[in-house]
Design a protein around this motif. Structure first.
Motif, PDB file in Angstrom:
ATOM      1  N   THR A 118      20.582  58.766   3.859  1.00  0.00           N
ATOM      2  CA  THR A 118      21.670  58.431   4.585  1.00  0.00           C
ATOM      3  C   THR A 118      22.937  59.171   3.966  1.00  0.00           C
ATOM      4  OG1 THR A 118      22.262  56.186   3.478  1.00  0.00           O
ATOM      5  CG2 THR A 118      20.764  56.326   5.469  1.00  0.00           C
ATOM      6  N   GLY A 119      23.234  59.117   2.847  1.00  0.00           N
ATOM      7  CA  GLY A 119      24.365  59.603   2.046  1.00  0.00           C
ATOM      8  C   GLY A 119      24.542  61.129   2.336  1.00  0.00           C
ATOM      9  N   ILE A 120      23.334  61.656   1.748  1.00  0.00           N
ATOM     10  CA  ILE A 120      23.565  63.119   2.169  1.00  0.00           C
ATOM     11  C   ILE A 120      23.554  63.719   3.416  1.00  0.00           C
ATOM     12  CG2 ILE A 120      21.196  63.699   1.998  1.00  0.00           C
ATOM     13  CD1 ILE A 120      23.768  65.467   0.062  1.00  0.00           C
ATOM     14  N   ARG A 121      23.180  63.032   4.468  1.00  0.00           N
ATOM     15  CA  ARG A 121      23.247  63.491   5.787  1.00  0.00           C
ATOM     16  C   ARG A 121      24.707  63.343   6.103  1.00  0.00           C
ATOM     17  NH1 ARG A 121      18.705  64.271   9.165  1.00  0.00           N
ATOM     18  NH2 ARG A 121      16.688  63.871   7.722  1.00  0.00           N
ATOM     19  N   PRO A 148      18.377  74.988  13.942  1.00  0.00           N
ATOM     20  CA  PRO A 148      17.031  75.822  13.654  1.00  0.00           C
ATOM     21  C   PRO A 148      16.870  77.073  13.894  1.00  0.00           C
ATOM     22  CG  PRO A 148      17.038  74.116  15.679  1.00  0.00           C
ATOM     23  CD  PRO A 148      18.617  74.369  15.070  1.00  0.00           C
ATOM     24  N   ASN A 149      17.780  77.823  14.901  1.00  0.00           N
ATOM     25  CA  ASN A 149      17.786  79.136  15.126  1.00  0.00           C
ATOM     26  C   ASN A 149      18.084  80.043  13.916  1.00  0.00           C
ATOM     27  OD1 ASN A 149      20.269  78.591  15.547  1.00  0.00           O
ATOM     28  ND2 ASN A 149      20.171  79.394  17.571  1.00  0.00           N
ATOM     29  N   GLY A 150      18.604  79.489  12.843  1.00  0.00           N
ATOM     30  CA  GLY A 150      19.053  79.923  11.591  1.00  0.00           C
ATOM     31  C   GLY A 150      20.490  80.556  11.660  1.00  0.00           C
ATOM     32  N   CYS A 189      19.495  72.776   2.378  1.00  0.00           N
ATOM     33  CA  CYS A 189      18.791  73.666   3.132  1.00  0.00           C
ATOM     34  C   CYS A 189      18.375  73.319   4.293  1.00  0.00           C
ATOM     35  CB  CYS A 189      17.990  74.914   2.531  1.00  0.00           C
ATOM     36  SG  CYS A 189      18.951  75.871   1.108  1.00  0.00           S
ATOM     37  N   ASN A 190      17.373  72.409   4.233  1.00  0.00           N
ATOM     38  CA  ASN A 190      16.401  72.005   4.964  1.00  0.00           C
ATOM     39  C   ASN A 190      17.167  71.097   6.030  1.00  0.00           C
ATOM     40  OD1 ASN A 190      14.353  73.074   3.749  1.00  0.00           O
ATOM     41  ND2 ASN A 190      13.483  71.152   2.921  1.00  0.00           N
ATOM     42  N   LEU A 191      18.176  70.325   5.575  1.00  0.00           N
ATOM     43  CA  LEU A 191      18.733  69.383   6.495  1.00  0.00           C
ATOM     44  C   LEU A 191      19.735  70.268   7.477  1.00  0.00           C
ATOM     45  CD1 LEU A 191      19.531  66.401   4.250  1.00  0.00           C
ATOM     46  CD2 LEU A 191      18.255  66.409   6.169  1.00  0.00           C
ATOM     47  N   ILE A 192      20.420  71.294   6.632  1.00  0.00           N
ATOM     48  CA  ILE A 192      21.281  72.148   7.785  1.00  0.00           C
ATOM     49  C   ILE A 192      20.148  72.990   8.727  1.00  0.00           C
ATOM     50  CG2 ILE A 192      22.878  74.209   7.718  1.00  0.00           C
ATOM     51  CD1 ILE A 192      24.271  72.677   5.248  1.00  0.00           C
TER      52      ILE A 192
END
Ligand code: NAD
Ligand code: DAU
Length: 354
Positions: A321-324, A273-275, A265-268
């Motif tokens: 790095t892998g999840i990004r 950022p404007n949701g 959730c945080n990475l997306i």
């Protein structure tokens, strides 16, 4: 030079294995045998199909004459067996396919390999069986991670079917001398993962502004490994592994499910950022605790000391790095997952989660 038969090469890990191998060993030949179940997608292999060293065969591992002819006609010396029914929730709702493919299918491959490689015209060969840490059952919070000597205690029909297949592979080595190896790996993530599994499901549901189903309290623990690091382990085993041995593969990377979901959730949210991905809100507002999985294993963790010390294994991708990279892949490949969601995946979700 190897001539490799890859079963289940149109699924998640198999697809990644095919690209890993063609890239690293361009002199080798690969034949993929895949039944194209709901989880298999021939389109995954479209780039490989342009390579003359690659061939795709649509067929079932339960078809012994077909497997025998592939071993003979393509002078196969190495079989890497990924094909399986792989989703725990599906095994709870309908175990029969798991018994057929994972147990009877593996046994069919073993019979074909024995006939062609041992009985008819004995020659050096390798049968590598891809298995899972789920065969070891569930750990308590203070238990040490699974080693190759941890007793088997599978809890789901899926895990039991994989455990049975491991035993059959081991028995064909001990009884007939089939040249086998087995790897038991922890949870994989990465490109092409079918969006019924936690990580792609969460990424896609955020992008579709849908609830993020967290089973029970979300404190269950899994040990996550990037799929390329699983395939690196398989590479080392194929090239340097001891015949008859079993190796655990893992990333020493334990996470609770709820922390994985919040991290995604945080990475997306960082990207949007404007949701725009969650009705104008932070994606964490989509988290929804739902009924727990039956017989849900609390914790998995792998001790990968044996493959590290014996074969020099060390994962190359950090989780950070892998999840990004994985999130980026799903953002860049919306066509891929939208096409999948137009098919059987959607009906499964409709029946089980909506
Ligand atoms: P997947 O479900 O994404 O792919 C399975 C593939 O096998 C599909 O292409 C499907 O069409 C094919 N297949 C299924 N039944 C078949 C049959 N009867 N004949 C021929 N092909 C058939 O699975 P995955 O996640 O890529 O897992 C691959 C292997 O790795 C499995 O053996 C699984 O148990 C094991 N494993 C998976 C993980 C994980 O985290 N995904 C971790 C450890 C081990
Ligand atoms: O450990 C290796 C195994 O990892 C492989 O053998 C299996 O093939 C593979 O599917 C995977 O099994 P899991 O059951 O651990 O993976 P899954 O992605 O289904 O679930 C991961 C965790 O997240 C698990 O504790 C269940 C939970 N979960 C899963 C889904 C799909 C949720 O909380 N919500 C969900 O919607």
């Amino acid at each position: 030079m190897k001539n490799i038969l890859v079963t289940g090469g149109a699924g998640f890990i198999g697809t990644n294995f095919v690209y890993y191998w063609l890239n690293k060993y361009p002199q080798d030949r690969i034949v993929v045998l895949d039944a194209l179940t709901y989880a298999g997608n021939r389109g995954n292999l479209s780039a490989a199909e342009k390579n003359p060293k690659f061939k795709f065969v649509h067929g079932n591992i339960l078809d012994q004459p077909l497997v025998e002819s592939l071993l003979t006609d393509h002078k196969i010396d190495t079989l890497v067996h990924f094909a399986a029914e792989s989703h725990v929730d599906r095994s709870i709702h309908g175990p029969d396919e798991f018994i057929n493919t994972n147990i009877v299918g593996t046994h069919t491959l073993l019979k074909a390999a024995k006939k062609i490689w041992l009985d008819e015209n004995p020659r050096p060969h390798r049968f590598h069986h891809i298995s899972t840490d789920e065969v070891y059952g569930s750990l308590k919070s203070d238990d040490p991670p699974f080693t190759e000597n941890t007793p088997y205690a599978p809890n789901s029909p899926y895990a039991a079917s994989k455990a049975a297949s491991d035993h059959l592979v081991r028995a064909y080595h001990e009884t007939y001398g089939l040249q086998t190896t087995i790897s038991n790996c922890s949870n994989n993530y990465g490109p092409y993962q079918f969006p019924e599994k936690l990580i792609p499901l969460v990424i896609i549901n955020i992008l579709n502004k849908k609830p993020l189903p967290v089973y029970g309290d979300g404190k269950q623990i899994r040990d996550w490994l990037h799929v390329d690091d699983h395939n690196l382990g398989v590479d080392l085993i194929l090239n340097k592994g001891k015949i008859g041995a079993t190796y655990n593969i893992g990333g020493n990377n334990e996470w609770t499910n709820i922390d994985i979901v919040k991290t995604i959730c945080n990475l997306i949210h960082e990207r949007y950022p404007n949701g725009t991905s969650a009705h104008g809100n932070h994606p964490q507002t989509l988290i929804t605790h739902v009924k727990d999985r039956l017989g849900h294993d609390r914790r998995y963790a792998i001790n990968a000391e044996m493959i590290s010390s014996a074969l020099g294994y060390s994962p190359t991708e950090s989780f950070e790095t892998g999840i990004r990279k994985t999130i980026e892949w799903f953002l860049d490949n919306e066509d891929w997952w939208r096409r999948i969601m137009d098919g059987s995946y959607r009906s499964w979700i409709a029946v089980n989660y909506d």
